[in-house]
Design a protein around this motif. Structure first.
Motif, PDB file in Angstrom:
ATOM      1  N   VAL A 120      37.139  46.963  60.336  1.00 48.39           N
ATOM      2  CA  VAL A 120      37.125  48.280  59.691  1.00 48.39           C
ATOM      3  C   VAL A 120      38.477  48.979  59.865  1.00 48.39           C
ATOM      4  N   VAL A 121      39.010  48.928  61.084  1.00 48.35           N
ATOM      5  CA  VAL A 121      40.306  49.556  61.354  1.00 48.35           C
ATOM      6  C   VAL A 121      41.404  48.901  60.513  1.00 48.35           C
ATOM      7  N   SER A 122      41.330  47.589  60.355  1.00 51.68           N
ATOM      8  CA  SER A 122      42.319  46.865  59.559  1.00 51.68           C
ATOM      9  C   SER A 122      42.242  47.265  58.090  1.00 51.68           C
ATOM     10  N   ILE A 123      41.024  47.417  57.582  1.00 49.79           N
ATOM     11  CA  ILE A 123      40.838  47.850  56.191  1.00 49.79           C
ATOM     12  C   ILE A 123      41.429  49.235  55.990  1.00 49.79           C
ATOM     13  N   LEU A 142      59.763  50.741  43.857  1.00 51.73           N
ATOM     14  CA  LEU A 142      60.044  49.353  44.215  1.00 51.73           C
ATOM     15  C   LEU A 142      58.812  48.453  44.147  1.00 51.73           C
ATOM     16  N   THR A 143      57.636  49.056  44.062  1.00 44.90           N
ATOM     17  CA  THR A 143      56.392  48.286  44.059  1.00 44.90           C
ATOM     18  C   THR A 143      56.219  47.530  42.744  1.00 44.90           C
ATOM     19  N   THR A 144      55.920  46.250  42.857  1.00 46.47           N
ATOM     20  CA  THR A 144      55.698  45.419  41.680  1.00 46.47           C
ATOM     21  C   THR A 144      54.223  45.014  41.599  1.00 46.47           C
ATOM     22  N   SER A 145      53.846  44.418  40.482  1.00 53.11           N
ATOM     23  CA  SER A 145      52.483  43.924  40.328  1.00 53.11           C
ATOM     24  C   SER A 145      52.195  42.831  41.357  1.00 53.11           C
ATOM     25  N   GLY A 146      53.242  42.070  41.717  1.00 57.06           N
ATOM     26  CA  GLY A 146      53.080  41.041  42.738  1.00 57.06           C
ATOM     27  C   GLY A 146      52.749  41.625  44.094  1.00 57.06           C
ATOM     28  N   ASP A 147      53.358  42.776  44.415  1.00 58.91           N
ATOM     29  CA  ASP A 147      53.059  43.456  45.677  1.00 58.91           C
ATOM     30  C   ASP A 147      51.602  43.911  45.713  1.00 58.91           C
ATOM     31  N   LEU A 148      51.133  44.453  44.613  1.00 60.69           N
ATOM     32  CA  LEU A 148      49.751  44.936  44.546  1.00 60.69           C
ATOM     33  C   LEU A 148      48.769  43.767  44.623  1.00 60.69           C
ATOM     34  N   PHE A 149      49.113  42.668  43.981  1.00 59.83           N
ATOM     35  CA  PHE A 149      48.240  41.497  44.039  1.00 59.83           C
ATOM     36  C   PHE A 149      48.178  40.946  45.465  1.00 59.83           C
ATOM     37  N   ALA A 150      49.323  40.908  46.140  1.00 58.98           N
ATOM     38  CA  ALA A 150      49.359  40.438  47.526  1.00 58.98           C
ATOM     39  C   ALA A 150      48.519  41.340  48.415  1.00 58.98           C
ATOM     40  N   TRP A 151      48.592  42.645  48.179  1.00 61.68           N
ATOM     41  CA  TRP A 151      47.769  43.594  48.945  1.00 61.68           C
ATOM     42  C   TRP A 151      46.282  43.331  48.687  1.00 61.68           C
ATOM     43  N   PHE A 152      45.935  43.098  47.439  1.00 66.97           N
ATOM     44  CA  PHE A 152      44.529  42.886  47.080  1.00 66.97           C
ATOM     45  C   PHE A 152      43.962  41.626  47.736  1.00 66.97           C
ATOM     46  N   VAL A 153      44.691  40.510  47.646  1.00 70.27           N
ATOM     47  CA  VAL A 153      44.162  39.268  48.202  1.00 70.27           C
ATOM     48  C   VAL A 153      44.144  39.302  49.731  1.00 70.27           C
ATOM     49  N   THR A 154      44.915  40.218  50.327  1.00 70.69           N
ATOM     50  CA  THR A 154      44.901  40.373  51.784  1.00 70.69           C
ATOM     51  C   THR A 154      43.692  41.171  52.241  1.00 70.69           C
ATOM     52  N   ILE A 155      43.388  42.252  51.536  1.00 70.31           N
ATOM     53  CA  ILE A 155      42.285  43.111  51.954  1.00 70.31           C
ATOM     54  C   ILE A 155      40.928  42.560  51.519  1.00 70.31           C
ATOM     55  N   THR A 160      35.084  41.857  51.854  1.00 74.63           N
ATOM     56  CA  THR A 160      33.920  41.013  51.535  1.00 74.63           C
ATOM     57  C   THR A 160      33.257  40.484  52.805  1.00 74.63           C
ATOM     58  N   GLY A 161      34.065  40.235  53.841  1.00 74.21           N
ATOM     59  CA  GLY A 161      33.493  39.784  55.109  1.00 74.21           C
ATOM     60  C   GLY A 161      32.639  40.870  55.749  1.00 74.21           C
ATOM     61  N   SER A 171      22.249  39.335  47.906  1.00 73.65           N
ATOM     62  CA  SER A 171      21.599  38.444  48.853  1.00 73.65           C
ATOM     63  C   SER A 171      22.623  37.831  49.791  1.00 73.65           C
ATOM     64  N   GLY A 172      22.164  37.329  50.927  1.00 71.42           N
ATOM     65  CA  GLY A 172      23.047  36.726  51.906  1.00 71.42           C
ATOM     66  C   GLY A 172      23.895  35.593  51.354  1.00 71.42           C
ATOM     67  N   PRO A 173      23.286  34.595  50.658  1.00 68.95           N
ATOM     68  CA  PRO A 173      24.084  33.493  50.106  1.00 68.95           C
ATOM     69  C   PRO A 173      25.149  33.955  49.115  1.00 68.95           C
ATOM     70  N   ALA A 174      24.807  34.927  48.262  1.00 67.30           N
ATOM     71  CA  ALA A 174      25.770  35.423  47.277  1.00 67.30           C
ATOM     72  C   ALA A 174      26.931  36.143  47.963  1.00 67.30           C
ATOM     73  N   LEU A 175      26.627  36.961  48.964  1.00 67.18           N
ATOM     74  CA  LEU A 175      27.669  37.686  49.685  1.00 67.18           C
ATOM     75  C   LEU A 175      28.592  36.727  50.422  1.00 67.18           C
ATOM     76  N   LEU A 176      28.003  35.710  51.046  1.00 67.32           N
ATOM     77  CA  LEU A 176      28.817  34.743  51.775  1.00 67.32           C
ATOM     78  C   LEU A 176      29.696  33.949  50.821  1.00 67.32           C
ATOM     79  N   ALA A 177      29.146  33.601  49.656  1.00 70.62           N
ATOM     80  CA  ALA A 177      29.926  32.858  48.659  1.00 70.62           C
ATOM     81  C   ALA A 177      31.115  33.683  48.179  1.00 70.62           C
ATOM     82  N   VAL A 178      30.889  34.964  47.912  1.00 71.12           N
ATOM     83  CA  VAL A 178      31.974  35.850  47.464  1.00 71.12           C
ATOM     84  C   VAL A 178      33.038  35.968  48.552  1.00 71.12           C
ATOM     85  N   HIS A 179      32.599  36.089  49.796  1.00 68.71           N
ATOM     86  CA  HIS A 179      33.551  36.202  50.906  1.00 68.71           C
ATOM     87  C   HIS A 179      34.404  34.943  51.018  1.00 68.71           C
TER      88      HIS A 179
END
Length: 219
Positions: A120-123, A142-155, A160-161, A171-179
């Motif tokens: 939670v603190v990291s988010i 200076l922010t590019t679309s690549g910077d925003l994409f990198a931020w998104f895939v990091t968070i 999702t976790g 459901s549990g299986p769907a949430l775990l699959a998305v994570h």
């Protein structure tokens, strides 16, 4: 595709594909860096490359008083979410079991509530970084679309976790699959974005320090 079938795919073939892309991508990225080489220095060495390189790895990992005063929010938030990523990836019991299954290596885990709080603190830290970036005129420019994409895939894996652990919305299986899919997305894009610094940052710092050490300059 059913939720169970999706979960089985992401835990099996999907994870294998992501792992192969990650490993091959990192090897290619490092090989490209090493192939750049450097011109031979005919001048007499005035210091130790190795010692200076190792010292630079340490000194560049700790902010100076001046840089901290100038960018304290960015520095603190950066250290917080990097530490949080490390804890959630390597000190959460299910993740350790996964690593053990792949490599055979294992170590003690932190209590689950502790990892949950760290996530939670990291988010929050990542959200603070994004808000600060958009509120700062220079950083926003200076922010590019690549910077925003990198931020998104990091968070995304953190969010999702957390949602999967608390079973919010699906459901549990769907949430775990998305994570797991969010983790695999991070694995796939990591070698080909700025996130590759996870594997090259210490190499770059050592190289800069070695060059300075050869010239007898403090790095």
């Amino acid at each position: 595709m059913s939720e169970i079938a999706l979960l089985e795919w992401v835990r099996g073939p999907g994870f294998q594909i992501a792992t192969i892309i990650l490993v091959v991508g990192v090897i290619i990225r490092i090989f490209e860096i090493l192939m750049l080489g450097r011109k031979s220095n005919l001048a007499e060495a005035k210091g130790s490359e190795f010692a200076s390189g190792m010292r630079t790895i340490v000194t560049r990992s700790v902010p100076t008083a001046e840089s901290f005063k100038r960018s304290s929010l960015t520095i603190v938030a950066g250290y917080v979410f990097h530490f949080g990523l490390f804890v959630t990836i390597f000190l959460y019991a299910p993740h350790i079991l996964l690593i053990k299954g792949v490599t055979g290596l294992a170590w003690p885990a932190l209590p689950t509530p502790v990892v949950d709080i760290v996530a939670v603190v990291s988010i929050i830290a990542l959200l603070v970084v994004l808000v600060h970036r958009f509120n700062n005129k220079v950083l926003r420019y200076l922010t590019t679309s690549g910077d925003l994409f990198a931020w998104f895939v990091t968070i995304a894996p953190l969010v999702t976790g957390y949602i999967a652990f608390h079973r919010i919305g699906m459901s549990g299986p769907a949430l775990l699959a998305v994570h797991i899919l969010s983790v695999e997305l991070l694995m796939v894009v990591l070698p080909f974005t700025k996130l590759a610094h996870a594997f090259t940052i210490f190499m770059a710092r050592w190289y800069n320090g070695a060059i300075s050490g050869y010239r007898g300059v403090q790095s």
